[in-house]
Design a protein around this motif. Structure first.
Motif: not given
Length: 405
Positions: A81-82, A86-88, A95-97, A101-102
Motif C-alpha cells: 500500500r505504498s 503517498e496519496q495520503r 474516504a477517497d482512497i 478501491g484502496g
C-alpha cells in the motif's frame, strides 16, 4: 573428581542479559551450555560445572540476550500500500482512497489473487529483515483473505514459512479482522461462516495456534467477538484480541474474561481494563508502529499496566496499511520515546513478555536452563543500547536452537 559432561556447545566471553522475571538480571562473564537445542546451564563462567563441549564459542566481550520475539505481525499478504501512503501525504482523504478501491480491501483483493507460493515468497523477504535483527520467534496472522479458501491459504503459507526459516513461527487465525465486501449487508453471516466453517477446519488441520479478532466500532462488536471466542474455546484454541485501538469498547475486559493470551494496541484501555487483564494474566501488547504512522495522540496507559501488574509486550505489527515496520529493534526505541517505557521494560517486551503473549513463556523469552537455546550476541556494552540506537542493522550473531545462523 567429578567426571565432566559432554555437551553440544559452550558459549563464553560475554555478559548474559537473562531477562529472568522480565528484568535484566545480568550475569557478568557468563556461560551458556547447550545440549540438543536446549539451554542446560546458565550462569557465571567461574561457577560452571565441568563440561566437554563438542563446539566451544568465545566472544570478545559484548552481551548475550534471549532471541527477540515479535508477537504480533501480519507479514503474509498480497501487494503493498505504498501508493496509498503517498496519496495520503499528498492530501487525498481516506474516504477517497477507499472509494478508489484502496484501504484494506486493496490488500484483500491482492491476497485473494496471490498463490500460496507467492504469499510465502513475499512474506519470507519481509521476515528475513526481522530475523537479521535478532528475531528468533515470530507470530503471523491471517486476516487479509476474508473468504474461506483465502484464509486457509494464508494459514497454510504461514505454516510453510515456519518450515523454511531458522525461527519459531506461530500462526494465528484472524478471520475476524474485517467484514468481507460480500458480507457488507450481512455482517453476522461472516461471523457464522468463521465459526461454523473456518475455525473447525483450522483446528482439524492444525493450521493455527490461536484465534484473534478486531474489536472496534469499525470492525467487530464485543457480542460478535464473544461468538468467535466461544467457538475457539469449544475447539480448544487460545484467543487474543485487537482491542481499544481507536475507542473504548471494553474489548480488553472481554478478552481477559476469556483468559486471552493478550490484548493488543490498547490506546483507549481504561483502569477497569488494566485491572481485569492483571487479574487474568493477559499480556498488553503495545504497537508503537501503528501509533506512529497513524499520528495518534492517545497513548496506551502504561502507568496503569504497571500499577495492575500487567506484563507489557512490544511488537512490530508489521502490516501493509498502518505499520509497514521491518525492524523490531526500532519498536524498542518507539516504545521508550512514544509510550514512556523504560529500556528494561522494552527489552522484556520483546523477550519474556513477548513469549507470554504467545503462551511460550515456559520455553522461550529468557536465558534459563530448560528453555530453547535461542539467543543473540550483540557487540554492545549495555542492554539499553538496543533501544538507544536508531536505524541501521546492529551487527549481531543469532543462535537458533543452539546453532549460529
Amino acid at each position: 573428581m567429578t567426571e565432566s559432561r559432554q555437551i553440544d556447545s559452550l558459549w563464553l566471553g560475554a555478559d548474559l542479559v537473562t531477562m529472568r522475571d522480565g528484568r535484566y538480571h545480568i550475569i557478568s562473564d557468563g556461560a551458556l551450555a547447550v545440549e540438543a537445542g536446549e539451554l542446560i546451564w546458565v550462569g557465571p563462567r567461574a561457577e560452571m560445572p565441568a563440561f566437554r563441549p563438542r563446539h566451544q564459542h568465545r566472544f570478545d566481550g559484548g552481551i548475550l540476550t534471549p532471541g527477540l520475539i515479535d508477537c504480533h505481525t501480519h507479514l503474509v499478504f498480497g501487494g503493498d500500500r505504498s501508493a496509498e501512503f503517498e496519496q495520503r501525504l499528498n492530501g487525498v482523504s481516506y474516504a477517497d482512497i477507499a472509494a478508489q478501491g484502496g484501504g484494506i480491501l486493496s490488500t484483500v483483493h491482492a491476497t485473494r489473487e496471490a498463490s500460496e507460493e507467492q504469499l510465502v515468497a513475499s512474506a519470507r523477504w519481509r521476515l528475513q529483515r526481522l530475523l537479521a535483527e535478532g528475531v528468533t520467534t515470530v507470530e503471523i496472522k491471517s486476516g487479509y483473505g476474508l473468504d474461506e479458501s483465502s484464509e486457509l491459504r494464508m494459514l497454510s503459507a504461514i505454516r510453510r514459512l515456519g518450515e523454511s526459516v531458522p525461527a519459531d513461527v506461530v500462526a494465528t487465525c484472524l478471520a475476524a479482522h474485517a467484514f468481507p465486501p460480500e458480507f457488507k449487508q450481512h455482517p453476522d453471516g461472516w461471523v457464522d461462516l468463521v465459526c461454523e466453517r473456518i475455525l473447525p477446519q483450522v483446528k482439524a488441520n492444525g493450521l493455527a495456534d490461536a484465534v484473534d479478532a478486531f474489536c472496534e466500532h469499525l470492525a467487530f462488536s464485543p457480542a460478535q467477538v464473544a461468538r468467535v471466542f466461544d467457538k475457539a474455546a469449544e475447539l480448544g484454541l487460545p484467543v487474543k484480541l485487537h482491542a481499544e485501538q481507536l475507542s473504548s469498547l471494553g474489548g480488553a475486559r472481554l478478552a481477559a474474561s476469556y483468559g486471552a493470551l493478550s490484548a493488543d494496541h490498547l490506546e483507549y484501555a481504561t483502569e477497569e481494563d488494566a485491572r481485569a487483564m492483571g487479574e487474568r494474566g493477559t499480556v498488553a501488547v503495545l504497537l508503537p508502529g501503528a501509533f506512529y504512522l497513524l499520528r495518534e495522540t492517545q497513548r496506551p496507559p502504561v502507568a496503569l499496566f504497571r500499577q495492575h501488574k500487567v506484563p507489557m509486550a512490544l511488537a512490530s505489527d508489521a502490516n501493509p496499511g498502518t505499520s509497514p515496520a521491518l525492524s523490531l529493534r526500532l519498536m524498542l526505541n518507539m516504545g521508550c520515546t512514544l509510550f514512556g517505557m523504560t529500556p528494561e521494560e522494552a527489552l522484556a517486551g520483546v523477550t519474556l513478555w513477548g513469549a507470554k503473549a504467545l503462551g511460550l513463556q515456559h520455553t522461550h523469552g529468557s536465558l534459563e536452563a530448560g528453555k530453547v537455546a535461542n539467543f543473540v550476541h550483540w557487540p554492545l556494552a549495555r542492554p539499553a543500547e538496543l533501544a538507544y540506537w536508531l536505524g541501521g542493522e546492529l551487527p549481531c550473531t543469532v543462535i537458533y536452537r543452539g546453532e549460529a545462523q
